[in-house]
Write an enzyme that holds these catalytic residues in place. Sequence first.
Site, PDB file in Angstrom:
ATOM      1  N   HIS A  72     -57.937 -20.727   3.650  1.00 31.98           N
ATOM      2  CA  HIS A  72     -58.278 -21.707   2.781  1.00 31.98           C
ATOM      3  C   HIS A  72     -58.224 -22.670   2.358  1.00 31.98           C
ATOM      4  O   HIS A  72     -56.685 -23.704   1.981  1.00 31.98           O
ATOM      5  CB  HIS A  72     -57.953 -20.462   1.490  1.00 31.98           C
ATOM      6  CG  HIS A  72     -58.275 -20.890   0.461  1.00 31.98           C
ATOM      7  ND1 HIS A  72     -58.039 -21.202  -1.210  1.00 31.98           N
ATOM      8  CD2 HIS A  72     -60.555 -20.858  -0.320  1.00 31.98           C
ATOM      9  CE1 HIS A  72     -59.382 -20.803  -1.680  1.00 31.98           C
ATOM     10  NE2 HIS A  72     -59.993 -21.352  -1.372  1.00 31.98           N
ATOM     11  N   GLU A 118     -62.014 -22.790   5.858  1.00 36.59           N
ATOM     12  CA  GLU A 118     -62.458 -22.939   4.629  1.00 36.59           C
ATOM     13  C   GLU A 118     -62.749 -24.099   4.313  1.00 36.59           C
ATOM     14  O   GLU A 118     -61.842 -24.797   3.851  1.00 36.59           O
ATOM     15  CB  GLU A 118     -62.484 -21.635   3.745  1.00 36.59           C
ATOM     16  CG  GLU A 118     -63.482 -21.510   2.528  1.00 36.59           C
ATOM     17  CD  GLU A 118     -63.187 -22.375   0.980  1.00 36.59           C
ATOM     18  OE1 GLU A 118     -63.929 -22.157   0.450  1.00 36.59           O
ATOM     19  OE2 GLU A 118     -62.242 -23.200   1.450  1.00 36.59           O
ATOM     20  N   ASP A 143     -64.356 -26.643   1.073  1.00 34.76           N
ATOM     21  CA  ASP A 143     -65.385 -27.103  -0.221  1.00 34.76           C
ATOM     22  C   ASP A 143     -66.427 -28.481   0.189  1.00 34.76           C
ATOM     23  O   ASP A 143     -65.862 -29.669   0.355  1.00 34.76           O
ATOM     24  CB  ASP A 143     -65.304 -27.105  -1.596  1.00 34.76           C
ATOM     25  CG  ASP A 143     -63.995 -25.917  -1.497  1.00 34.76           C
ATOM     26  OD1 ASP A 143     -64.599 -25.026  -1.890  1.00 34.76           O
ATOM     27  OD2 ASP A 143     -62.233 -26.019  -0.996  1.00 34.76           O
ATOM     28  N   HIS A 181     -63.112 -29.983  -3.573  1.00 30.52           N
ATOM     29  CA  HIS A 181     -63.203 -28.201  -4.602  1.00 30.52           C
ATOM     30  C   HIS A 181     -64.003 -28.649  -6.094  1.00 30.52           C
ATOM     31  O   HIS A 181     -64.861 -28.641  -6.058  1.00 30.52           O
ATOM     32  CB  HIS A 181     -61.574 -28.207  -4.808  1.00 30.52           C
ATOM     33  CG  HIS A 181     -62.460 -26.106  -5.571  1.00 30.52           C
ATOM     34  ND1 HIS A 181     -62.403 -26.239  -6.769  1.00 30.52           N
ATOM     35  CD2 HIS A 181     -62.413 -25.026  -4.849  1.00 30.52           C
ATOM     36  CE1 HIS A 181     -61.847 -24.977  -7.659  1.00 30.52           C
ATOM     37  NE2 HIS A 181     -62.686 -23.997  -5.872  1.00 30.52           N
ATOM     38  N   GLU A 235     -67.891 -23.950   2.376  1.00 32.47           N
ATOM     39  CA  GLU A 235     -68.586 -23.165   0.961  1.00 32.47           C
ATOM     40  C   GLU A 235     -69.349 -24.577   0.448  1.00 32.47           C
ATOM     41  O   GLU A 235     -68.916 -26.113   0.386  1.00 32.47           O
ATOM     42  CB  GLU A 235     -67.434 -23.000  -0.036  1.00 32.47           C
ATOM     43  CG  GLU A 235     -68.831 -22.623  -0.879  1.00 32.47           C
ATOM     44  CD  GLU A 235     -67.336 -22.459  -2.093  1.00 32.47           C
ATOM     45  OE1 GLU A 235     -65.698 -22.073  -2.451  1.00 32.47           O
ATOM     46  OE2 GLU A 235     -68.111 -22.057  -3.531  1.00 32.47           O
TER      47      GLU A 235
HETATM   48  O1  G3P Z   1     -64.840 -19.628  -0.213  1.00 33.22           O
HETATM   49  C1  G3P Z   1     -64.161 -19.197  -0.906  1.00 33.22           C
HETATM   50  C2  G3P Z   1     -63.156 -19.460  -2.449  1.00 33.22           C
HETATM   51  O2  G3P Z   1     -62.838 -20.524  -1.254  1.00 33.22           O
HETATM   52  C3  G3P Z   1     -64.342 -19.390  -3.089  1.00 33.22           C
HETATM   53  O3  G3P Z   1     -63.059 -20.061  -4.434  1.00 33.22           O
HETATM   54  O4  G3P Z   1     -62.507 -21.929  -6.257  1.00 33.22           O
HETATM   55  O5  G3P Z   1     -61.143 -21.331  -3.617  1.00 33.22           O
HETATM   56  O6  G3P Z   1     -63.944 -22.788  -4.132  1.00 33.22           O
HETATM   57  P1  G3P Z   1     -62.782 -21.379  -4.892  1.00 33.22           P
HETATM   58 CA    CA Z   2     -63.900 -22.305  -1.229  1.00 33.81          CA
END
Ligand code: G3P
Ligand code: CA
Length: 252
Positions: free
Chosen positions: A15, A42, A44, A57, A117
Amino acid sequence: MTTLAAWPYPRWVAHRGAGKLAPENTMSAFRLGATYGYRMFECDAKLSSDGVLFLMHDSDLRRTTNAQGTGSDRSMGELAQLDAGSWHSRSFAGENLPTLEALARWCIANHLHLNVEIKPTEGQEEATGRATGELMNRIWPEDVVPPLFTSFKPDALRGARAVAPHIPRGLLVDKFADGTGEAALNVALELGCVAMVLNHALWDKALVQRVHGAGLRCSSYTVNDEWEAARLLDIGTDAIITDRVDLFSPAA
Ligand code: G3P
Ligand code: CA
């Protein structure tokens, strides 16, 4: 009988690069995640004021840089000047805020998988999805497993699909408005998604069977406890996004 969507991705996904071990969404984080053996990352992505996709993010710069205000109001040239590491710890001081292109090229060069994402600034949902699809059309080799696009925003996935229909999509969901997940599943099916990526607490065995039965894969975020990871694997989910690259072996 419905066929289950192809899933050429690893079970374990790091993440934001390496969870909390390095400043999220920086190249140092992705490099660190790779040293723990992770093969999929992952991140953002959102749009700068001059149309460049960058990694962050929050909408506001305050938490993860030395600036404040809406990130998407700045040009990439301005964003590139920021310190995206000092907020985390002194050893990462001066860390750059990367473009999505830089991360994608690093993944391609190192044979790593990418989960983008699409995290649009409000009002830029479709444009951010389109830009993400266009970027991957330009740089991602046809003979390499494509990135996985995910978003909480259906319009972002619509935008990506309009320009890059061949790149797999997953719908992110944090809460079920209808309490059952049926409405969210219908949105995912309408968007031609290959996966539902849910807040991990939403999954139970019946829902996994329902989603698999509809032909989609089942993934969870953000799973940091061993007992919860064991539960999710036991009920048959396909992938887990974690901060704890130091706890979970991606070879498991
Ligand atoms: O992509 C999964 C997760 O990252 C979604 O939530 O708020 O951590 O971007 P967030
Ligand atoms: Ca995310």
